[in-house]
Design an enzyme around this catalytic site. Structure first.
Site, PDB file in Angstrom:
ATOM      1  N   LYS A   1      44.100  33.372  43.257  1.00  0.00           N
ATOM      2  CA  LYS A   1      43.496  34.083  42.176  1.00  0.00           C
ATOM      3  C   LYS A   1      43.917  32.828  40.954  1.00  0.00           C
ATOM      4  O   LYS A   1      44.892  32.351  40.952  1.00  0.00           O
ATOM      5  CB  LYS A   1      44.142  35.578  41.946  1.00  0.00           C
ATOM      6  CG  LYS A   1      43.987  36.137  40.658  1.00  0.00           C
ATOM      7  CD  LYS A   1      42.368  36.393  40.630  1.00  0.00           C
ATOM      8  CE  LYS A   1      41.943  37.188  39.355  1.00  0.00           C
ATOM      9  NZ  LYS A   1      40.417  37.031  39.053  1.00  0.00           N
ATOM     10  N   GLY A   2      43.190  33.139  39.950  1.00  0.00           N
ATOM     11  CA  GLY A   2      43.166  32.461  38.772  1.00  0.00           C
ATOM     12  C   GLY A   2      44.646  32.694  38.247  1.00  0.00           C
ATOM     13  O   GLY A   2      45.284  33.827  37.836  1.00  0.00           O
TER      14      GLY A   2
ATOM     15  N   ASN B   1      39.193  26.437  36.886  1.00  0.00           N
ATOM     16  CA  ASN B   1      38.070  27.190  36.961  1.00  0.00           C
ATOM     17  C   ASN B   1      37.580  27.135  35.493  1.00  0.00           C
ATOM     18  O   ASN B   1      38.192  27.534  34.416  1.00  0.00           O
ATOM     19  CB  ASN B   1      38.522  28.629  37.123  1.00  0.00           C
ATOM     20  CG  ASN B   1      37.438  29.884  36.711  1.00  0.00           C
ATOM     21  OD1 ASN B   1      36.338  29.367  36.257  1.00  0.00           O
ATOM     22  ND2 ASN B   1      37.760  30.995  36.574  1.00  0.00           N
TER      23      ASN B   1
ATOM     24  N   CYS C   1      35.689  29.627  32.198  1.00  0.00           N
ATOM     25  CA  CYS C   1      36.534  30.311  31.090  1.00  0.00           C
ATOM     26  C   CYS C   1      35.797  29.867  29.873  1.00  0.00           C
ATOM     27  O   CYS C   1      35.615  28.834  29.468  1.00  0.00           O
ATOM     28  CB  CYS C   1      37.915  29.996  31.149  1.00  0.00           C
ATOM     29  SG  CYS C   1      38.699  30.335  32.714  1.00  0.00           S
TER      30      CYS C   1
ATOM     31  N   ASN D   1      30.731  28.939  41.129  1.00  0.00           N
ATOM     32  CA  ASN D   1      31.329  30.175  40.592  1.00  0.00           C
ATOM     33  C   ASN D   1      30.056  31.176  40.540  1.00  0.00           C
ATOM     34  O   ASN D   1      29.268  31.061  41.028  1.00  0.00           O
ATOM     35  CB  ASN D   1      31.673  29.934  39.388  1.00  0.00           C
ATOM     36  CG  ASN D   1      33.220  30.921  39.173  1.00  0.00           C
ATOM     37  OD1 ASN D   1      33.339  32.177  39.370  1.00  0.00           O
ATOM     38  ND2 ASN D   1      34.242  30.266  38.425  1.00  0.00           N
ATOM     39  N   THR D   2      30.618  32.430  39.915  1.00  0.00           N
ATOM     40  CA  THR D   2      29.687  33.750  40.381  1.00  0.00           C
ATOM     41  C   THR D   2      28.414  33.264  39.321  1.00  0.00           C
ATOM     42  O   THR D   2      28.507  32.506  38.191  1.00  0.00           O
ATOM     43  CB  THR D   2      30.226  34.905  39.699  1.00  0.00           C
ATOM     44  OG1 THR D   2      30.834  34.833  38.450  1.00  0.00           O
ATOM     45  CG2 THR D   2      31.319  35.264  40.793  1.00  0.00           C
TER      46      THR D   2
ATOM     47  N   GLY E   1      28.278  33.374  49.114  1.00  0.00           N
ATOM     48  CA  GLY E   1      27.713  34.340  49.841  1.00  0.00           C
ATOM     49  C   GLY E   1      27.851  33.777  51.153  1.00  0.00           C
ATOM     50  O   GLY E   1      27.370  34.348  52.142  1.00  0.00           O
TER      51      GLY E   1
ATOM     52  N   LEU F   1      39.730  37.859  34.612  1.00  0.00           N
ATOM     53  CA  LEU F   1      40.804  36.925  35.299  1.00  0.00           C
ATOM     54  C   LEU F   1      42.330  37.359  34.985  1.00  0.00           C
ATOM     55  O   LEU F   1      43.095  36.788  34.539  1.00  0.00           O
ATOM     56  CB  LEU F   1      40.532  35.598  34.438  1.00  0.00           C
ATOM     57  CG  LEU F   1      39.346  34.809  34.862  1.00  0.00           C
ATOM     58  CD1 LEU F   1      39.025  33.705  34.142  1.00  0.00           C
ATOM     59  CD2 LEU F   1      39.244  34.657  36.395  1.00  0.00           C
TER      60      LEU F   1
ATOM     61  N   SER G   1      33.489  41.875  36.909  1.00  0.00           N
ATOM     62  CA  SER G   1      33.916  41.713  35.586  1.00  0.00           C
ATOM     63  C   SER G   1      35.417  41.977  35.566  1.00  0.00           C
ATOM     64  O   SER G   1      35.901  43.023  34.599  1.00  0.00           O
ATOM     65  CB  SER G   1      33.256  42.738  34.390  1.00  0.00           C
ATOM     66  OG  SER G   1      33.817  42.616  33.346  1.00  0.00           O
TER      67      SER G   1
HETATM   68  C1  LIG Z   1      36.300  39.976  42.395  1.00  0.00           C
HETATM   69  C2  LIG Z   1      36.155  38.498  42.169  1.00  0.00           C
HETATM   70  C3  LIG Z   1      37.178  37.764  41.502  1.00  0.00           C
HETATM   71  C4  LIG Z   1      37.142  36.452  41.190  1.00  0.00           C
HETATM   72  N1  LIG Z   1      38.155  35.629  40.823  1.00  0.00           N
HETATM   73  C5  LIG Z   1      37.818  34.138  40.558  1.00  0.00           C
HETATM   74  C6  LIG Z   1      39.046  33.624  39.824  1.00  0.00           C
HETATM   75  O1  LIG Z   1      40.146  34.124  39.492  1.00  0.00           O
HETATM   76  N2  LIG Z   1      38.766  32.509  39.694  1.00  0.00           N
HETATM   77  C7  LIG Z   1      37.601  31.535  40.045  1.00  0.00           C
HETATM   78  O2  LIG Z   1      37.456  30.267  39.955  1.00  0.00           O
HETATM   79  N3  LIG Z   1      36.670  32.182  40.435  1.00  0.00           N
HETATM   80  C8  LIG Z   1      36.827  33.542  40.927  1.00  0.00           C
HETATM   81  N4  LIG Z   1      35.700  34.218  41.495  1.00  0.00           N
HETATM   82  C9  LIG Z   1      34.569  33.715  42.366  1.00  0.00           C
HETATM   83  C10 LIG Z   1      34.743  33.133  43.577  1.00  0.00           C
HETATM   84  O3  LIG Z   1      35.996  32.443  43.804  1.00  0.00           O
HETATM   85  C11 LIG Z   1      33.417  32.643  44.114  1.00  0.00           C
HETATM   86  O4  LIG Z   1      33.329  31.365  43.619  1.00  0.00           O
HETATM   87  C12 LIG Z   1      32.216  33.334  44.005  1.00  0.00           C
HETATM   88  O5  LIG Z   1      32.501  34.925  44.268  1.00  0.00           O
HETATM   89  C13 LIG Z   1      30.958  33.085  44.997  1.00  0.00           C
HETATM   90  O6  LIG Z   1      31.538  33.190  46.354  1.00  0.00           O
HETATM   91  P1  LIG Z   1      31.479  34.442  47.041  1.00  0.00           P
HETATM   92  O7  LIG Z   1      29.918  34.788  47.137  1.00  0.00           O
HETATM   93  O8  LIG Z   1      31.699  33.952  48.549  1.00  0.00           O
HETATM   94  O9  LIG Z   1      32.266  35.531  46.725  1.00  0.00           O
HETATM   95  C14 LIG Z   1      35.754  35.801  41.849  1.00  0.00           C
HETATM   96  C15 LIG Z   1      34.842  36.357  42.526  1.00  0.00           C
HETATM   97  C16 LIG Z   1      34.991  37.719  42.707  1.00  0.00           C
HETATM   98  C17 LIG Z   1      34.099  38.663  43.507  1.00  0.00           C
END
Ligand SMILES: Cc1cc2nc3c(=O)[nH]c(=O)nc-3n(C[C@H](O)[C@H](O)[C@H](O)COP(=O)(O)O)c2cc1C
Length: 332
Positions: free
Chosen positions: A75-76, A157, A160, A222-223, A274, A103, A100
């Site tokens: 986690k970050g 990351n 931010c 990232n998301t 995904g 972090l 949401s």
């Molecule tokens: C609940 C949650 C928390 C996340 N926390 C972080 C984070 O702390 N740092 C980061 O770089 N990305 C974070 N992400 C993004 C994921 O690492 C990833 O880039 C993104 O969800 C796309 O991959 P996925 O579709 O397989 O989840 C988070 C995603 C989710 C769903």
């Protein structure tokens, strides 16, 4: 998304690849015994998954369960504790989730004495995901972690908000992305992965800036920015309105970003967004990713990684693939 812990593979069969199959990859200097890792923030530091995997997979293996991963991404982690966002933090959407979280984390000192100390005994390369609100904050985290042997690599990351630029994310400006990459580069000789946001007009521009700043590898995506509305209340579901979309819904966006970036820079890529099936893993490799991370799908299937590793081995055998490098960037 419903959790599924059935059909568990045995640890023993996932620990060693099938005869002759070569799965090892090098992600910008980070040696991974196979191309699979977890996406930051979806696996915490792995303690809960390790307990679950140990209990479910068993297999009498003496190896720590997380050691089957090519790497573990945390986690970050930020310089000081971050409290995270108030209100709703996760909402489901079609084929994915919006989050949401904000972090939330206890800060680098608590991370070092807590989760990192535990991770040091897990026999898995650790990629620490780094968050910051300024270049100085990112550097402070990296500088503190340089004292820790258990860290194998960093993932910045850069989604931010940058407080020195009115809260605009570092990863949306080539200049800011290059600046934070270069500053962290100067702070470490360890593999430096920079994680790109898809919420930009041209992701290749940011990728090139990170390459110029000295990144060893890039991770993406990232998301994806989105929102949810509560129709009856006529209000946004999330207090901050915007949230991050992840899960199978974003896979086509992620694949296209990996494909484009792999042609724009000379760096190895960690693809994600995904991933849920073995075919998804292979598609990211074909698009140009050297390694692949699984995120949201861990919530649906907490045994996703052992399942996917076993499935990748079977897929390669079935397809006559002897080395995973035959797949990396192998799009025809
Ligand atoms: C609940 C949650 C928390 C996340 N926390 C972080 C984070 O702390 N740092 C980061 O770089 N990305 C974070 N992400 C993004 C994921 O690492 C990833 O880039 C993104 O969800 C796309 O991959 P996925 O579709 O397989 O989840 C988070 C995603 C989710 C769903």
């Amino acid at each position: 998304m419903v959790s599924d812990v059935t059909n568990a593979p045995a640890i023993a069969s996932t620990a060693a690849p099938a005869d002759g199959l070569r799965l090892a990859v090098d992600l910008g200097g980070l040696a991974m015994k196979n191309p699979l890792t977890v996406a930051s923030g979806t696996f915490a530091s792995g303690r809960e998954y390790a307990a679950l995997w140990q209990g479910t997979l068993g297999g009498g293996s003496p190896a720590p369960p997380l050691s089957l991963l090519g790497a573990l991404t945390t986690k970050g982690v930020s310089a000081r504790p971050w409290e995270g966002n108030v209100g709703v933090r996760i909402a489901e959407s079609a084929s994915g989730i919006l989050n949401s979280i904000g972090l939330q984390n206890p800060g680098v000192e608590a991370f070092c004495s807590g989760d990192l100390a535990w991770l040091a005994a897990q026999d898995v390369p650790v990629i620490v995901n780094v968050s910051g609100h300024s270049v100085e904050e990112y550097c402070a985290v990296v500088e503190r972690l340089e004292r820790e042997k258990a860290v194998s690599a960093y993932e910045l990351n850069i989604s931010c908000p940058n407080v020195d630029c009115g809260g605009m994310a570092f990863g949306t400006s080539p200049a800011a992305a290059e600046r934070v990459t270069r500053a962290c580069r100067e702070a470490t000789a360890r593999p430096l992965v920079v994680k790109l946001t898809p919420n930009v007009t041209d992701v290749t521009e940011i990728a090139r800036a990170c390459e110029a700043g000295g990144a060893d590898a890039l991770s993406l995506i990232n998301t994806v920015a989105g929102m949810a509305i509560d129709a009856r209340a006529r209000r946004p579901v999330f207090d901050r309105v915007v949230a991050g979309l992840s899960g199978p819904a974003v896979k086509p966006v992620a694949l296209y970003a990996v494909h484009r970036v792999s042609r724009a820079v000379g760096l190895p890529l960690l693809g994600m967004g995904g991933v849920a099936t073995v075919e998804d893993v292979v598609e990211f490799l074909l698009a140009g990713a050297t390694a692949v991370a699984v995120g949201t799908w861990n919530f649906h299937d907490p045994l996703a990684l052992p399942h996917l590793l076993e499935g990748l081995e079977a897929w390669c055998e079935e397809q006559g693939v002897a080395d995973v490098h035959e797949l990396i960037g192998g799009l025809r």
